[in-house]
Design an enzyme around this catalytic site. Structure first.
Site, mmCIF file in Angstrom:
data_model
loop_
_atom_site.group_PDB
_atom_site.id
_atom_site.type_symbol
_atom_site.label_atom_id
_atom_site.label_comp_id
_atom_site.label_asym_id
_atom_site.label_seq_id
_atom_site.Cartn_x
_atom_site.Cartn_y
_atom_site.Cartn_z
ATOM 1 N N LYS A 259 18.397 -50.005 127.206
ATOM 2 C CA LYS A 259 18.554 -51.133 126.606
ATOM 3 C C LYS A 259 17.313 -52.642 127.286
ATOM 4 O O LYS A 259 18.304 -52.290 127.498
ATOM 5 C CB LYS A 259 19.305 -51.293 125.852
ATOM 6 C CG LYS A 259 20.074 -50.230 124.989
ATOM 7 C CD LYS A 259 20.919 -50.319 124.504
ATOM 8 C CE LYS A 259 21.805 -49.440 123.919
ATOM 9 N NZ LYS A 259 20.920 -48.758 122.707
ATOM 10 N N LYS B 238 32.537 -41.258 118.258
ATOM 11 C CA LYS B 238 31.919 -41.678 119.378
ATOM 12 C C LYS B 238 32.552 -42.144 119.718
ATOM 13 O O LYS B 238 32.252 -43.136 119.751
ATOM 14 C CB LYS B 238 30.540 -42.145 118.883
ATOM 15 C CG LYS B 238 29.457 -42.379 119.967
ATOM 16 C CD LYS B 238 27.985 -42.956 119.121
ATOM 17 C CE LYS B 238 27.302 -43.563 120.536
ATOM 18 N NZ LYS B 238 25.777 -44.013 119.996
ATOM 19 N N ASP C 207 27.669 -48.742 126.338
ATOM 20 C CA ASP C 207 26.055 -48.269 126.672
ATOM 21 C C ASP C 207 24.764 -49.043 127.354
ATOM 22 O O ASP C 207 24.257 -50.219 126.018
ATOM 23 C CB ASP C 207 25.832 -47.600 124.960
ATOM 24 C CG ASP C 207 23.777 -47.112 124.686
ATOM 25 O OD1 ASP C 207 23.892 -46.885 125.745
ATOM 26 O OD2 ASP C 207 23.924 -46.689 123.874
ATOM 27 N N ARG D 195 24.790 -38.517 120.643
ATOM 28 C CA ARG D 195 24.615 -37.949 119.522
ATOM 29 C C ARG D 195 24.637 -35.980 120.718
ATOM 30 O O ARG D 195 25.249 -35.090 120.027
ATOM 31 C CB ARG D 195 23.301 -36.683 118.945
ATOM 32 C CG ARG D 195 22.179 -36.977 119.990
ATOM 33 C CD ARG D 195 20.812 -37.561 119.121
ATOM 34 N NE ARG D 195 20.484 -38.616 119.468
ATOM 35 C CZ ARG D 195 19.948 -39.922 118.415
ATOM 36 N NH1 ARG D 195 18.309 -38.461 117.835
ATOM 37 N NH2 ARG D 195 19.612 -40.756 117.761
ATOM 38 N N ASP E 69 30.470 -49.820 121.411
ATOM 39 C CA ASP E 69 29.888 -48.213 121.179
ATOM 40 C C ASP E 69 31.100 -46.855 120.814
ATOM 41 O O ASP E 69 30.809 -46.336 120.645
ATOM 42 C CB ASP E 69 28.227 -48.357 122.019
ATOM 43 C CG ASP E 69 27.764 -47.300 121.658
ATOM 44 O OD1 ASP E 69 27.504 -47.189 119.943
ATOM 45 O OD2 ASP E 69 27.007 -46.397 122.056
ATOM 46 N N ASP F 134 18.916 -42.775 125.777
ATOM 47 C CA ASP F 134 19.385 -43.741 125.279
ATOM 48 C C ASP F 134 20.253 -43.040 123.428
ATOM 49 O O ASP F 134 20.890 -43.983 122.757
ATOM 50 C CB ASP F 134 19.250 -45.416 124.468
ATOM 51 C CG ASP F 134 19.688 -46.451 124.304
ATOM 52 O OD1 ASP F 134 21.257 -46.372 123.936
ATOM 53 O OD2 ASP F 134 18.864 -47.339 123.484
ATOM 54 N N GLU G 96 22.833 -40.765 123.362
ATOM 55 C CA GLU G 96 23.246 -40.282 123.942
ATOM 56 C C GLU G 96 24.782 -40.481 123.191
ATOM 57 O O GLU G 96 25.247 -38.726 123.054
ATOM 58 C CB GLU G 96 24.047 -41.452 125.160
ATOM 59 C CG GLU G 96 24.985 -42.618 124.498
ATOM 60 C CD GLU G 96 24.608 -43.071 123.813
ATOM 61 O OE1 GLU G 96 23.288 -44.033 123.397
ATOM 62 O OE2 GLU G 96 25.247 -43.781 123.081
HETATM 63 N N1 BES Z 1 24.754 -47.103 120.159
HETATM 64 C C1 BES Z 1 23.449 -46.756 120.337
HETATM 65 C C2 BES Z 1 23.317 -47.529 118.837
HETATM 66 C C3 BES Z 1 23.532 -49.096 117.730
HETATM 67 C C4 BES Z 1 22.751 -49.490 117.637
HETATM 68 C C5 BES Z 1 24.892 -49.297 117.610
HETATM 69 C C6 BES Z 1 22.632 -51.532 117.519
HETATM 70 C C7 BES Z 1 25.100 -50.252 117.519
HETATM 71 C C8 BES Z 1 24.216 -51.658 117.327
HETATM 72 C C9 BES Z 1 22.721 -45.502 120.035
HETATM 73 O O1 BES Z 1 22.953 -44.800 121.283
HETATM 74 C C10 BES Z 1 21.376 -46.041 120.432
HETATM 75 O O2 BES Z 1 21.146 -46.194 121.466
HETATM 76 N N2 BES Z 1 20.814 -45.408 119.555
HETATM 77 C C11 BES Z 1 19.268 -45.957 119.403
HETATM 78 C C12 BES Z 1 18.403 -44.238 119.723
HETATM 79 C C13 BES Z 1 17.178 -44.305 120.006
HETATM 80 C C14 BES Z 1 16.592 -43.951 121.493
HETATM 81 C C15 BES Z 1 16.654 -42.719 119.247
HETATM 82 C C16 BES Z 1 18.573 -46.146 118.756
HETATM 83 O O3 BES Z 1 19.422 -47.137 117.941
HETATM 84 O O4 BES Z 1 17.653 -46.988 119.356
HETATM 85 ZN ZN ZN Z 2 25.274 -45.544 121.286
HETATM 86 MN MN MN Z 3 22.022 -45.087 123.143
#
Ligand code: BES
Ligand code: ZN
Ligand code: MN
Length: 510
Positions: free
Chosen positions: A286, A274, A279, A360, A297, A356, A358
């Site tokens: 966020k 990825k 992000d 996947r 990210d 968010d 994204e």
């Molecule tokens: N890049 C983030 C995950 C992340 C969080 C990486 C903290 C490193 C540190 C990912 O794209 C994301 O935002 N995931 C969301 C998923 C949710 C919307 C289902 C998350 O973890 O909040």
């Molecule tokens: Zn992300």
């Molecule tokens: Mn995200």
């Protein structure tokens, strides 16, 4: 600009005679066990090392050391003795960590160069051990300071912060040590490439710039293809492209192929990363606090790139493919909206409930593409995929999700050996159901619960029966804390793990 520390190997009997000035470091095992060369030096110093050790109540314990300043026979020198503890019990990784601690110790002396005597009682493979120490030193030395315009300003006691530039390892067979170091150096280089990519901010590292870094691997003999937006549209990677559409910076996918085994007709090994260069969350934005961390990210893609550099750098006799999806997740009038439905390359439709989630959406098209084009022996994807994996495992271990027990066990073993540890998490039909939706084949988030698992279930819908592992590295790729071999925000996590997996389980097969 990785590897700024020059590592040299020299004979045991040169460079530190009675004219020695500067810093010299020796090792001691349990009960202050010295090797023959160390003993000789202690004799030349009239036993001053032993007497100093006694005063300091130091008997070679691991992580302790003594620092003997201006011994009477070598008034311009400083001799350190670093403890190793029970040498018999030390693993390869323990030696790497010891090398990191040693380099840290030496860096604290603020001299530009130092000599390390590797003559340790009860060690058989002294060349290998020396190479491990040197690799640990190299990793410890890494610093992301390219944007510091006043590099010498960080001393806290008014002294200029002289930077260590050169370490010379004195060892019985320097040729053998040098030869053993070649592969380790390639691996350290790969780790430092991954760290550089993750540390680099998103204003200077967009998808194009990341792709350009991938292209540099062609110098090592890697075959690199960059797929631009037109090519991705042709391939119907509409899920990946939907993430990128809110950004002015166009998406890229880099395909890196290392053909290290021309006679091997087996299927290739495949690594997928990825690479969200930043992000913001997109329209499902966020919160501001800590958002700067999202420059990292692309930690999965960075690891895949570093791994390919390591494999090619040490000319690993395998065929491996690295694929990274490079996009920026931004909110804009062109960005995808919650509720949008996209058709992935596989033909499966996805309702984007949360923009968010994204990662996947990027990976699903890459996994499908990897399988269709390469029919790999296995696919291992790495992604900073969910905050929830930090809740579950903290920063100690990456989450491992897999449809293949053998590969999972192999990775778990190699994880314990390298210190880049994983923990297997469950998958199953009951979790899979949580991403069903009436409006499309699936939605891109589950509910509040089991967030890391529903993310993995989503990916699994794109891998069919190919042996597959998903490593959720959100907790370990960045901000995971300082260790003996890393002082950097970006850890470079996974390069050593996957290199060791390849080396130990997939090379030299019949
Ligand atoms: N890049 C983030 C995950 C992340 C969080 C990486 C903290 C490193 C540190 C990912 O794209 C994301 O935002 N995931 C969301 C998923 C949710 C919307 C289902 C998350 O973890 O909040
Ligand atoms: Zn992300
Ligand atoms: Mn995200």
């Amino acid at each position: 600009m990785p590897l700024t520390l020059a590592i040299k190997f020299a004979d045991l009997d040169t460079g530190f005679d009675d004219e020695l000035s500067g810093s010299i470091l020796l090792f001691a095992g349990k009960d202050l066990a010295f090797g023959a060369r160390a003993k000789k030096l202690d004799d030349a110093l009239d036993g001053q090392l032993r007497s100093s050790a006694e005063v300091a109540d130091f008997s070679g314990q691991a992580k302790r050391h003594i620092d003997v300043l201006a011994p009477s026979k070598m008034p311009n020198a400083r001799v350190l003795v670093a403890g190793l503890g029970d040498v018999d019990k030390m693993s390869t990784n323990d030696w790497v960590l010891a090398g990191g601690r040693t380099a840290g110790l030496i860096a604290g002396l603020r001299s530009a160069s130092a000599v390390i005597v590797v003559d340790i009682a009860d060690v058989d493979d002294i060349a290998g051990v020396t190479a491990d120490l040197a690799m640990g030193a190299q990793l410890r030395h890494y610093k992301f300071d390219k944007y510091k315009t006043k590099k010498n300003d960080d001393s806290d006691d008014g002294r200029p912060a002289t930077k260590l530039e050169k370490l010379t390892f004195h060892v019985a067979d320097p040729e053998a040590a040098r030869a053993a170091f070649v592969a380790r150096q390639a691996i350290a280089n790969g780790v430092c490439i991954a760290r550089d990519l993750v540390n680099e901010p998103a204003n200077t590292l967009g998808p194009l710039e990341f792709a350009a870094e991938c292209e540099k691997l062609s110098d090592l003999g890697v075959e690199v293809e960059i797929l631009d937006v037109a090519a991705l549209e042709m391939l119907k990677m509409d899920s990946l492209l939907a993430v990128a559409q809110g950004s002015d910076r166009p998406a890229r996918v880099a395909v890196m192929q290392w053909h290290g085994n021309k006679s091997d007709s087996d299927k290739p090994l495949c690594f997928v990363g990825k690479g969200v260069v930043f992000d913001t969350g997109g329209i499902s934005m966020k919160p501001a606090g800590g958002m700067e961390d999202m420059k990292g990210d692309m930690g999965g893609a960075a690891c895949v790139t570093g791994l390919m550099a390591a494999l090619a750098g040490r000319k690993a006799p395998v065929n491996a493919i690295g694929i990274v999806g490079l996009v920026e997740n931004m909110p804009s009038s062109k960005a995808q909206r919650p509720g949008d439905i996209v058709t992935s390359m596989s033909g499966q439709t996805i309702e984007v409930i949360n923009t968010d989630a994204e990662g996947r959406l990027v990976l699903c098209d890459l996994l499908w593409y990897a399988r269709e084009r390469f029919d790999p022996r296995f696919m291992i994807n790495l992604a900073t995929l969910t905050g929830a994996i930090l809740v579950a495992l903290g920063k100690e271990r990456a989450g491992l999700f897999s449809n293949d027990d053998e590969l999972s066990v192999a990775l778990s073993e190699v994880g314990e050996a390298t210190g880049e540890k994983v923990w297997r998490m469950p998958l199953g039909a009951a979790y899979d159901k949580l991403i069903d939706t009436p409006n499309a084949d699936m939605k891109n988030i589950g509910g509040r619960l089991a967030g890391s698992i529903t993310a993995a279930q989503f990916l699994q819908r794109f891998v069919k029966d190919t042996p597959w592992v998903h490593l959720d590295v959100a907790g370990v790729a960045m901000a995971s804390g300082k260790t003996d071999i890393s002082r950097s925000w970006a850890s470079g996590w996974g390069v050593r793990l996957l290199d060791a997996l390849v080396a130990e389980k997939y090379e030299d097969r019949e």
